[in-house]
Design a protein around this motif. Structure first.
Motif, mmCIF file in Angstrom:
data_model
loop_
_atom_site.group_PDB
_atom_site.id
_atom_site.type_symbol
_atom_site.label_atom_id
_atom_site.label_comp_id
_atom_site.label_asym_id
_atom_site.label_seq_id
_atom_site.Cartn_x
_atom_site.Cartn_y
_atom_site.Cartn_z
ATOM 1 N N UNK A 76 0.838 -1.207 0.000
ATOM 2 C CA UNK A 76 0.000 0.000 0.000
ATOM 3 C C UNK A 76 0.868 1.250 0.000
ATOM 4 N N UNK A 77 1.956 1.230 0.765
ATOM 5 C CA UNK A 77 2.880 2.368 0.790
ATOM 6 C C UNK A 77 3.545 2.572 -0.570
ATOM 7 N N UNK A 78 3.863 1.454 -1.241
ATOM 8 C CA UNK A 78 4.472 1.565 -2.568
ATOM 9 C C UNK A 78 3.493 2.164 -3.573
ATOM 10 N N UNK A 79 2.225 1.773 -3.499
ATOM 11 C CA UNK A 79 1.223 2.334 -4.406
ATOM 12 C C UNK A 79 1.053 3.833 -4.159
ATOM 13 N N UNK A 80 1.149 4.230 -2.898
ATOM 14 C CA UNK A 80 1.089 5.660 -2.588
ATOM 15 C C UNK A 80 2.321 6.377 -3.131
ATOM 16 N N UNK A 81 3.480 5.728 -3.017
ATOM 17 C CA UNK A 81 4.730 6.339 -3.470
ATOM 18 C C UNK A 81 4.707 6.595 -4.981
ATOM 19 N N UNK A 82 4.125 5.664 -5.746
ATOM 20 C CA UNK A 82 4.073 5.844 -7.198
ATOM 21 C C UNK A 82 2.823 6.609 -7.638
ATOM 22 N N UNK A 83 2.110 7.147 -6.638
ATOM 23 C CA UNK A 83 0.980 8.054 -6.895
ATOM 24 C C UNK A 83 -0.175 7.386 -7.644
ATOM 25 N N UNK A 84 -0.492 6.158 -7.239
ATOM 26 C CA UNK A 84 -1.705 5.504 -7.731
ATOM 27 C C UNK A 84 -2.908 6.148 -7.036
ATOM 28 N N UNK A 85 -3.898 6.625 -7.765
ATOM 29 C CA UNK A 85 -5.073 7.225 -7.110
ATOM 30 C C UNK A 85 -5.862 6.175 -6.331
ATOM 31 N N UNK A 86 -6.452 6.580 -5.231
ATOM 32 C CA UNK A 86 -7.239 5.697 -4.363
ATOM 33 C C UNK A 86 -6.522 4.377 -4.112
ATOM 34 N N UNK A 87 -5.324 4.415 -3.541
ATOM 35 C CA UNK A 87 -4.539 3.180 -3.367
ATOM 36 C C UNK A 87 -5.232 2.133 -2.511
ATOM 37 N N UNK A 88 -6.010 2.556 -1.487
ATOM 38 C CA UNK A 88 -6.703 1.597 -0.618
ATOM 39 C C UNK A 88 -7.711 0.772 -1.408
ATOM 40 N N UNK B 73 6.279 -0.262 -11.711
ATOM 41 C CA UNK B 73 7.352 0.467 -11.030
ATOM 42 C C UNK B 73 7.336 0.162 -9.539
ATOM 43 N N UNK B 74 6.129 0.113 -8.950
ATOM 44 C CA UNK B 74 6.006 -0.211 -7.525
ATOM 45 C C UNK B 74 6.555 -1.602 -7.240
ATOM 46 N N UNK B 75 6.244 -2.572 -8.099
ATOM 47 C CA UNK B 75 6.770 -3.936 -7.924
ATOM 48 C C UNK B 75 8.283 -3.949 -8.018
ATOM 49 N N UNK B 76 8.816 -3.219 -9.001
ATOM 50 C CA UNK B 76 10.262 -3.225 -9.228
ATOM 51 C C UNK B 76 11.021 -2.567 -8.085
ATOM 52 N N UNK B 77 10.421 -1.556 -7.459
ATOM 53 C CA UNK B 77 11.121 -0.792 -6.425
ATOM 54 C C UNK B 77 10.782 -1.244 -5.002
ATOM 55 N N UNK B 78 9.881 -2.206 -4.862
ATOM 56 C CA UNK B 78 9.406 -2.601 -3.534
ATOM 57 C C UNK B 78 10.534 -3.028 -2.606
ATOM 58 N N UNK C 95 10.058 8.337 -11.911
ATOM 59 C CA UNK C 95 11.311 7.581 -11.869
ATOM 60 C C UNK C 95 12.467 8.457 -11.403
ATOM 61 N N UNK C 96 12.510 9.689 -11.878
ATOM 62 C CA UNK C 96 13.578 10.601 -11.479
ATOM 63 C C UNK C 96 13.528 10.877 -9.982
ATOM 64 N N UNK C 97 12.322 11.126 -9.472
ATOM 65 C CA UNK C 97 12.171 11.394 -8.042
ATOM 66 C C UNK C 97 12.555 10.204 -7.186
#
Length: 341
Positions: A138-150, A170-175, A202-204
């Motif tokens: 859930x934190x990763x989805x928030x980090x990659x700015x997925x809307x309504x992650x919950x 990207x979230x999977x790759x960076x988890x 990706x830059x951020x």
């Protein structure tokens, strides 16, 4: 560019595909390194060996149909990847080196929610239980700015847009906070607005996590604003390499000139047709004992049809494999420079 630690060193990489017609030598003696926290871009036409090189780093090619040559060397933090057994490779993949594949729709499992797919890697590599892994996902989805992650953590891939699926990849790759992220055409098939958002993301994340990125792309516009260094590939070989500024402002190889000339420029005063490179790449079933670009090059000389040029250093970070750099070669003005005027 400041000196940084070399996190990946590749020497004499060779990759061959064994087909009914014979051995296709897709990657031929490629060498390069990646520094911690930098972005290295592979650029070139389809079939030039970009993805074959990227997948070889994680040893994702399976024999006997695809072979990574035994004299290849790939070292991650000084440890030889070619010598790793299956257990060591499992620890490397997705944990120390991760990959964003080209098409998220075919790379994501359609039968699993995106949350569970992110959780898999966290449970495997971090030893988390399901509750901890779900919170981290859930934190990763928030980090990659997925809307309504919950809500979207329980969505299936087909329920998400292309841009959102790419963010999930990207979230999977960076988890697992890898040291190296390989991004294979991460903005393909996305509209320009979403492309910009993905690259900014990706830059951020790269800056925040000090992750090195290997960017595989044919889009020079993406490279111009994102990469630190560029290596131009043609017919399975590196024909030119340098910093992004060197490649865009001081390119020396005719193939690089052709790539740059094919990009539309808003600053062009007189309307002109985009440059189109004539001919086709060489047959990789055949040995390339001459310059692989000779048949398509308007500056081709006799020596180009006889012998493959060695890579010549033009500076600390800039090098090129072209006979035009030989002291006896005629001085030429590139068609790229002519078109800019």
């Amino acid at each position: 560019m400041e000196n940084k630690e070399k996190i990946l060193e590749v020497e004499n990489l060779g990759v061959s595909f064994h087909t009914y017609a014979g051995e296709v030598k897709a990657v031929r003696g490629v060498s390069f390194h990646v520094n911690r926290g930098e972005t290295l871009a592979f650029v070139g036409e389809s079939g030039c060996g970009k993805t074959a090189t990227a997948k070889a780093i994680m040893r994702l090619w399976n024999p006997p149909f695809v072979e990574i040559k035994s004299d290849s060397s790939m070292k991650y933090n000084g440890e030889e990847i070619m010598d790793m057994d299956n257990k060591q490779l499992q620890s490397l993949r997705g944990n120390k080196i991760s990959m964003i594949f080209q098409d998220p729709m075919t790379s994501l499992n359609p039968t699993m929610t995106v949350g569970k797919q992110i959780m898999e890697g966290l449970i495997l590599h971090q030893g988390m239980d399901k509750k901890q892994a779900r919170e981290a996902a859930l934190e990763m989805l928030k980090m990659v700015k997925i809307p309504a992650p919950e809500k979207n953590i329980d969505s299936y891939p087909h329920q998400l847009s292309g841009g959102m699926r790419q963010r999930v990849m990207i979230a999977m790759a960076l988890a697992n906070k890898p040291s190296i992220l390989i991004a294979d055409e991460p903005t393909t098939a996305l509209d320009v607005t979403i492309q910009a958002q993905i690259l900014d993301l990706l830059q951020g994340l790269k800056d925040e996590m000090d992750t090195a990125i290997i960017l595989v792309t044919h889009d020079l516009g993406v490279i111009a604003n994102f990469a630190d260094r560029v290596q131009v590939m043609y017919a399975g070989q590196v024909v030119e390499r340098g910093t992004t500024e060197e490649i865009f402002k001081e390119a020396k190889h005719p193939y690089t000139w052709a790539l740059l000339s094919s990009v539309p420029a808003l600053a062009t005063e007189n309307k002109q047709e985009l440059y189109a490179l004539k001919g086709t790449p060489p047959d990789l079933l055949l040995p390339l004992e001459r310059c692989p670009f000779a048949a398509r090059c308007e500056y081709c000389m006799g020596i180009c049809r006889e012998k493959n040029p060695a890579e010549v250093s033009l500076g600390e970070t800039h090098s090129v494999a072209c006979w035009l750099q030989h002291p006896d070669a005629p001085e030429v003005q590139s068609f790229y420079d002519r078109r800019k005027k």
